[in-house]
Scaffold this active site. Structure first.
Site, short mmCIF file in Angstrom:
data_model
loop_
_atom_site.label_atom_id
_atom_site.label_comp_id
_atom_site.label_asym_id
_atom_site.label_seq_id
_atom_site.Cartn_x
_atom_site.Cartn_y
_atom_site.Cartn_z
N TRP A 69 4.07 0.52 -1.48
CA TRP A 69 3.04 1.52 -1.76
C TRP A 69 3.52 2.92 -1.44
CZ3 TRP A 69 -0.39 -0.14 -5.02
CH2 TRP A 69 -0.60 -1.52 -5.10
N ASP A 124 -2.35 7.46 3.54
CA ASP A 124 -2.97 6.41 2.74
C ASP A 124 -3.46 5.34 3.71
OD1 ASP A 124 -3.63 4.22 1.19
OD2 ASP A 124 -1.70 4.08 0.16
N LYS A 167 -10.50 -3.17 0.69
CA LYS A 167 -9.95 -3.99 1.77
C LYS A 167 -10.85 -3.94 3.00
CE LYS A 167 -5.39 -3.16 -0.10
NZ LYS A 167 -4.87 -4.49 -0.42
#
Lengths: 365, 365
Positions: free
Chosen positions: A107, A176, A200
């Site tokens: 990511w 992030d 999540k």
């Protein structure tokens, strides 16, 4: 692999991930008649008074739970963290200044790739040498850069920052937090920007929480398409265009649940307890189970581990699913197993998992 | 204004808008246990087999219902039609060629504004001279342009294209169908691109249907951020990143409902019947009710009308809401009243509205 015909199941998927049962029950109850309107929330205008209460409450709960100072703006956007990968450099770039990133996995790499469309990017630290099994230490960001970017938690490898890197006062730290938003108490004014896909830790797929220090909203180049500017959304309280109302409603319910559970300081205690139970079990399994991430970088949210062979790993994932312990397969890029134990996972769920892993070891070692 | 304590309500909101009751009941029933998994759909991975069935089925239903040729790609994106306002010019621009637009109101203007960030835009026709109460006739697009853009239906003014403008074979016709997607049978190969926010005619807020002829996917400049390219999403069947699973699931249920009702040819018949009933009533009210849009441009979806005074309009909106007829207030930019009668609105609902308007006229004229 999802099991049929099991009553009580525990959901260890990495995301979209488990949601508190009680909020799903509430959502179900209200689905046909929201706030006594005779309508579903999905049928109500995003400009109605009824929806507006939900919208404002969701933002207020974020502010309260994370203890966000007044000079930050809270936004509910679409397009996932993947869209923030370009919105961050687009909104924060400064001519002649570098953007600096830490590479802690897939990511981070995606974020870095998008930033390169907007200017010079330096990767100042990386854990690629050990297939991202740790968080780099002694990270040094420059003093004269546009911003510094990190990935707070790395779902695939099960690593997480436990100390935030230092940045100078001039440099906004961007994080992030898709997979560790609200997993522990943070000092928010360390950050310039944080963003997190909701699916999540705080809700379902379809909405992304973005929090930006207000002075940073002014950096965006004037000739930028309207929807790509954070300022557009911030100025209109995320109602410049139709909001993803249902997803925000679910986030609101989930945030209420976190508040009810005693807020983030208490959630952190529960999360530390869950992680401790599971990691301790793994570390004391005489090497049958072996943690993937280095100990000082272990994630509170995603516990990654291996078994002696790939066959045993597959067998373990399958047998777990037959016992209602779902989503234990590791990400294909590192293999093995992974238990995602986000905020909505209970201590009881983790105990059930440990019980199963114990039995599996006894039967298979 | 939404009413409390009414059992049967009719939802005339312009969007997010009414959904078929039966699909809301199904969604409620499945909310806690999707496909016998023991989990909510909101908790299941977008890469799971269970979600994948929903995802593929939703696209297949779009293809079947609109009768889309094989050389078009169907995408489910985030960010609303407002994001397509910049994604259209970004993905279709061609150096040295103009982008041509027709201006039929607020949403056309927004689309035009975003296109100007990417090159030369010509507005080839406009109905601004009469405050957008009609669709321009004899629209002429150039032969050597990047694309031609129209707004299929204009919710605010209640106008809709009943004949599509001609374009030469070389020119892709692009249409924003947010408020009239699937309201009638169309010959799809007339279009290069169509896009539609789901929240009016095919689902809840949070997802946008985008359909692009496959040769047009190749036009996008290479140095474009990944998420901004249609091709990124098309190549991965809208699963490049986490999809807004719940919103797509609701669209799937809604599309199944349209299929069950006999498909778009039958839906068109019902829509024409609903519109005819309401417009006929308005036209025969001895001038008490007066249609806003010119007759040959009247929308099948949004019926806009005025009463003799503003006070009467306000009274009518309020009394309607007390009788369970919700969302009848016109858009602030033209005032008056508006009944949005999208696909999910029944003939019965329109009859109830007419009954009420009749009584209101008798009591107030």
């Amino acid at each position: 692999m999802v099991l049929k015909m099991v009553k009580q199941v525990y959901n260890f998927y990495a995301g979209p991930a488990t949601l508190p049962r009680q909020i799903l029950i509430k959502a179900q109850k209200e689905l046909l008649n929201f706030d006594n309107t005779g309508l579903s929330l999905m049928e109500i205008s995003h400009r109605s008074k009824e929806y507006d209460k939900i919208h404002k409450k969701a933002s207020l709960l974020v502010k309260e739970l994370i203890n966000i100072p007044d000079n930050y703006k809270i936004m509910w956007l679409q397009g996932g963290a993947s869209s923030q990968f370009y919105m961050v450099p687009l909104n924060l770039q400064q001519i002649g200044k570098k953007m600096e990133y830490v590479n802690t996995g897939v990511w981070s790499k995606k974020a870095i790739k998008e930033a390169r469309f907007f200017g010079n990017v330096d990767v100042v630290a990386s854990s690629e040498d050990e297939n991202f099994s740790y968080i780099p230490k002694n990270i040094e960001f420059g003093n004269n850069i546009a911003y510094a970017h990190i990935t707070g938690n790395n779902t695939i490898y099960g690593t997480e920052y436990h100390n935030w890197p230092n940045v100078s006062d001039e440099v906004p730290l961007v994080c992030d937090m898709s997979s560790n938003i609200m997993d522990k108490v943070i000092e928010f004014n360390k950050f310039g920007v944080i963003y997190a896909g909701a699916q999540k830790n705080i809700g379902p797929a379809g909405v992304t929480l973005v929090i930006v220090r207000d002075d940073l909203l002014e950096r965006v180049p004037e000739k930028t398409p309207t929807m790509q500017k954070w300022k557009t959304h911030s100025d209109k309280d995320s109602l410049f265009n139709t909001a993803p109302c249902w997803a925000i409603y679910m986030c609101k319910l989930s945030l209420e649940y976190l508040k009810q559970k005693g807020g983030i300081s208490n959630i952190e205690k529960i999360n530390r307890k869950k992680a401790e139970l599971l990691y301790d079990f793994i570390d004391n399994s005489n090497g049958f189970y072996k943690g993937y991430a280095m100990k000082d970088s272990r994630s509170l949210m995603n516990v990654t581990f291996n078994l002696p062979t790939k066959d045993l790993e597959e067998k373990c994932v399958l047998e777990g699913s037959l016992k209602g312990l779902l989503g234990l397969k590791g990400h294909r890029s590192i293999g093995g197993m992974r238990a995602s134990i986000y905020n909505a996972m209970t201590i009881d769920g983790v105990k059930k998992l440990i019980e199963f892993l114990k039995e599996f070891q006894e039967e298979n070692q």
